[in-house]
Design a protein around this motif. Structure first.
Motif, PDB file in Angstrom:
ATOM      1  N   UNK A 124      38.926  37.491  42.064  1.00 32.54           N
ATOM      2  CA  UNK A 124      40.193  38.184  41.792  1.00 32.54           C
ATOM      3  C   UNK A 124      40.510  38.134  40.302  1.00 32.54           C
ATOM      4  N   UNK A 125      40.390  36.951  39.715  1.00 34.62           N
ATOM      5  CA  UNK A 125      40.688  36.805  38.283  1.00 34.62           C
ATOM      6  C   UNK A 125      39.758  37.673  37.436  1.00 34.62           C
ATOM      7  N   UNK A 126      38.479  37.658  37.757  1.00 38.66           N
ATOM      8  CA  UNK A 126      37.524  38.458  36.989  1.00 38.66           C
ATOM      9  C   UNK A 126      37.717  39.946  37.173  1.00 38.66           C
ATOM     10  N   UNK A 129      37.425  40.890  28.377  1.00 43.21           N
ATOM     11  CA  UNK A 129      37.697  40.507  29.756  1.00 43.21           C
ATOM     12  C   UNK A 129      36.425  40.423  30.583  1.00 43.21           C
ATOM     13  N   UNK A 130      35.546  41.395  30.435  1.00 42.71           N
ATOM     14  CA  UNK A 130      34.275  41.397  31.153  1.00 42.71           C
ATOM     15  C   UNK A 130      33.424  40.204  30.735  1.00 42.71           C
ATOM     16  N   UNK A 131      33.357  39.933  29.457  1.00 44.61           N
ATOM     17  CA  UNK A 131      32.548  38.831  28.941  1.00 44.61           C
ATOM     18  C   UNK A 131      33.058  37.487  29.451  1.00 44.61           C
ATOM     19  N   UNK A 171      32.279  33.210  35.978  1.00 49.71           N
ATOM     20  CA  UNK A 171      31.623  33.285  37.285  1.00 49.71           C
ATOM     21  C   UNK A 171      30.234  32.648  37.237  1.00 49.71           C
ATOM     22  N   UNK A 172      29.483  32.910  36.174  1.00 50.96           N
ATOM     23  CA  UNK A 172      28.150  32.312  36.051  1.00 50.96           C
ATOM     24  C   UNK A 172      28.271  30.796  35.943  1.00 50.96           C
ATOM     25  N   UNK A 173      29.225  30.314  35.161  1.00 52.60           N
ATOM     26  CA  UNK A 173      29.430  28.864  35.046  1.00 52.60           C
ATOM     27  C   UNK A 173      29.822  28.260  36.394  1.00 52.60           C
ATOM     28  N   UNK A 174      30.666  28.955  37.143  1.00 54.01           N
ATOM     29  CA  UNK A 174      31.055  28.475  38.473  1.00 54.01           C
ATOM     30  C   UNK A 174      29.848  28.400  39.404  1.00 54.01           C
ATOM     31  N   UNK A 175      29.042  29.444  39.435  1.00 51.67           N
ATOM     32  CA  UNK A 175      27.868  29.458  40.310  1.00 51.67           C
ATOM     33  C   UNK A 175      26.884  28.346  39.942  1.00 51.67           C
ATOM     34  N   UNK A 176      26.662  28.166  38.652  1.00 50.49           N
ATOM     35  CA  UNK A 176      25.756  27.104  38.209  1.00 50.49           C
ATOM     36  C   UNK A 176      26.324  25.735  38.568  1.00 50.49           C
ATOM     37  N   UNK A 203      32.444  51.865  31.253  1.00 51.87           N
ATOM     38  CA  UNK A 203      33.253  51.397  32.370  1.00 51.87           C
ATOM     39  C   UNK A 203      32.889  49.941  32.681  1.00 51.87           C
ATOM     40  N   UNK A 204      33.725  48.991  32.230  1.00 53.87           N
ATOM     41  CA  UNK A 204      33.404  47.588  32.491  1.00 53.87           C
ATOM     42  C   UNK A 204      33.452  47.244  33.977  1.00 53.87           C
ATOM     43  N   UNK A 205      34.190  48.000  34.777  1.00 52.87           N
ATOM     44  CA  UNK A 205      34.274  47.741  36.212  1.00 52.87           C
ATOM     45  C   UNK A 205      32.938  47.939  36.908  1.00 52.87           C
ATOM     46  N   UNK A 206      32.212  48.974  36.531  1.00 53.99           N
ATOM     47  CA  UNK A 206      30.896  49.218  37.109  1.00 53.99           C
ATOM     48  C   UNK A 206      29.937  48.102  36.708  1.00 53.99           C
ATOM     49  N   UNK A 207      30.002  47.714  35.429  1.00 54.09           N
ATOM     50  CA  UNK A 207      29.147  46.628  34.955  1.00 54.09           C
ATOM     51  C   UNK A 207      29.482  45.313  35.657  1.00 54.09           C
ATOM     52  N   UNK A 208      30.770  45.067  35.908  1.00 60.47           N
ATOM     53  CA  UNK A 208      31.210  43.859  36.616  1.00 60.47           C
ATOM     54  C   UNK A 208      30.626  43.816  38.024  1.00 60.47           C
TER      55      UNK A 208
END
Length: 132
Positions: free
Chosen positions: A23-25, A39-41, A47-52, A98-103
């Motif tokens: 939601x936050x991302x 925001x995308x970065x 998210x990557x840090x959370x998954x790791x 479009x950062x949403x598509x990349x997200x």
């Protein structure tokens, strides 16, 4: 692998935490600082840090998968049109970034990489110790 309520509870907690990050991302991914998609970065780094972190702390691919599913389902839910017609991930003009598509592409890709990462990497055999 035997059934354990504590593992199921860990998966549920991982899913909820992943949904929170999703939601936050999803909300933050559209923030641009000039030309830079800040925001995308930051969302992707989080998210990557959370998954790791989940993968390293639990040593459980299933907990990491639950976290990733939480992120992806939250992204799916919050990127659709709301009851009032508002959209969190707006459509950009033709040809615009479009950062949403990349997200929506990078989050599952990061999840696959973190989940598929091997348990341990092969180590190089040590040669003779150096005398410096």
């Amino acid at each position: 692998m035997s059934f354990s309520w504590s593992r199921v509870a860990a998966w549920v907690v991982a899913f909820v935490v992943g949904a929170f990050y999703g939601v936050a991302g999803t909300v933050a991914q559209a923030y641009m600082l000039g030309w830079f998609p800040l925001g995308l970065t930051l969302g992707l780094i989080g998210v990557v840090a959370l998954l790791i972190a989940v993968r390293l702390l639990t040593s459980d691919r299933w907990a990491t998968l639950a976290t990733a599913l939480g992120v992806m389902i939250a992204t799916l839910v919050f990127s659709g049109a709301g009851p009032g017609g508002s959209v969190v991930v707006p459509q950009t003009p033709e040809g615009a970034f479009n950062p949403g598509i990349l997200w929506t592409i990078l989050v599952p890709l990061a999840a696959v990489i973190v989940i598929a990462w091997p348990e341990s990497l092969p180590r190089m055999p040590r040669t003779a110790d150096r005398a410096d």
